[in-house]
Design a protein around this motif. Sequence first.
Motif, PDB file in Angstrom:
ATOM      1  N   HIS A 156       2.537  -3.935  25.933  1.00  0.00           N
ATOM      2  CA  HIS A 156       3.695  -3.046  25.984  1.00  0.00           C
ATOM      3  C   HIS A 156       3.291  -1.581  25.812  1.00  0.00           C
ATOM      4  O   HIS A 156       3.839  -0.696  26.474  1.00  0.00           O
ATOM      5  CB  HIS A 156       4.722  -3.431  24.915  1.00  0.00           C
ATOM      6  N   TRP A 157       2.355  -1.317  24.912  1.00  0.00           N
ATOM      7  CA  TRP A 157       1.904   0.061  24.734  1.00  0.00           C
ATOM      8  C   TRP A 157       1.340   0.622  26.031  1.00  0.00           C
ATOM      9  O   TRP A 157       1.637   1.751  26.406  1.00  0.00           O
ATOM     10  CB  TRP A 157       0.843   0.130  23.637  1.00  0.00           C
ATOM     11  N   LEU A 158       0.537  -0.171  26.735  1.00  0.00           N
ATOM     12  CA  LEU A 158      -0.084   0.298  27.964  1.00  0.00           C
ATOM     13  C   LEU A 158       0.953   0.473  29.081  1.00  0.00           C
ATOM     14  O   LEU A 158       0.897   1.443  29.847  1.00  0.00           O
ATOM     15  CB  LEU A 158      -1.185  -0.666  28.400  1.00  0.00           C
ATOM     16  N   ILE A 159       1.895  -0.458  29.181  1.00  0.00           N
ATOM     17  CA  ILE A 159       2.946  -0.333  30.201  1.00  0.00           C
ATOM     18  C   ILE A 159       3.770   0.931  29.967  1.00  0.00           C
ATOM     19  O   ILE A 159       4.008   1.724  30.896  1.00  0.00           O
ATOM     20  CB  ILE A 159       3.874  -1.565  30.190  1.00  0.00           C
ATOM     21  N   LEU A 160       4.210   1.149  28.733  1.00  0.00           N
ATOM     22  CA  LEU A 160       5.039   2.311  28.430  1.00  0.00           C
ATOM     23  C   LEU A 160       4.262   3.612  28.595  1.00  0.00           C
ATOM     24  O   LEU A 160       4.805   4.626  29.052  1.00  0.00           O
ATOM     25  CB  LEU A 160       5.601   2.190  27.007  1.00  0.00           C
ATOM     26  N   HIS A 161       2.990   3.577  28.262  1.00  0.00           N
ATOM     27  CA  HIS A 161       2.143   4.764  28.446  1.00  0.00           C
ATOM     28  C   HIS A 161       2.012   5.087  29.937  1.00  0.00           C
ATOM     29  O   HIS A 161       2.108   6.248  30.343  1.00  0.00           O
ATOM     30  CB  HIS A 161       0.760   4.514  27.837  1.00  0.00           C
ATOM     31  N   GLY A 162       1.835   4.047  30.744  1.00  0.00           N
ATOM     32  CA  GLY A 162       1.716   4.257  32.184  1.00  0.00           C
ATOM     33  C   GLY A 162       3.024   4.648  32.836  1.00  0.00           C
ATOM     34  O   GLY A 162       3.054   5.408  33.807  1.00  0.00           O
ATOM     35  N   ARG A 163       4.119   4.145  32.319  1.00  0.00           N
ATOM     36  CA  ARG A 163       5.434   4.407  32.911  1.00  0.00           C
ATOM     37  C   ARG A 163       5.940   5.812  32.579  1.00  0.00           C
ATOM     38  O   ARG A 163       6.545   6.467  33.429  1.00  0.00           O
ATOM     39  CB  ARG A 163       6.427   3.356  32.414  1.00  0.00           C
TER      40      ARG A 163
END
Length: 258
Positions: A205-212
């Motif tokens: 989730h951290w990586l998805i939100l960082h990318g989004r």
Amino acid sequence: MKKPKAKSEPAAAAKARPRTRSFRARSRYTPAEVREIFRRFSVQRPEPKGELEHINAFTLLVAVVLSAQATDVGVNKATRALFAVADTPQRMLELGEERVGDYIRTIGLWRNKAKNVIALSEALIRDFGGEVPGERDLLVKLPGVGRKTANVVLNMAFGQPTMAVDTHIFRIGNRLGLAPGKTPEKVEAGLVKIIPDEYMRHAHHWLILHGRYVCKARKPECEVCVIADLCKAPEKTNSVPAPLVELKPLEPAELAAQ
């Protein structure tokens, strides 16, 4: 008959020597830098949440299946009404493919997705008593369910430390050099290997939100990035340099205090 040329000793020795790959061969970051990256993510978002709306494990599974080649916002708009009337495999099956299609018509590939939703509902009733299984090998056998979908469900519904590599995580893994790979599976394997165990639960989730929201595809917003000084991406647009010295690993007492 000519004798084959003998290989020079250095070349022969190099070929016979087993190949070893260092941490840096897989990632641009040291273990301490990786730990610091995820420590900062954990401070920024202590309890990250997925953005697909759902009621239970079944509706989560359906939402993730529907999200393929679609946005979470678009899926949520369609599923709010759908899940209000069909939040179990039995109710979804009773609704039928045509009516499911009516609810999700605004989502891309909706006809095929409606078939998959009905088919996976049938499979859950037939093979698992209407319950969503908590094992990847069983989930990927369901219609419309691949490895990424299974990993999302295992992480969000069952609390398992899985890494579901979507387009955002695939981009982050390669752009930052965090876990380079030509396929989602390669990036997944690289991330799972380098991320400290204590951060794996929320890492995806951290990586998805960082990318989004920060490390965006077209123009990364490096000026607001919490790991800008650690980032070694060639595309980095600000002047914050990466550390010149390796960060020290956190002590057990520091980890326990987080």
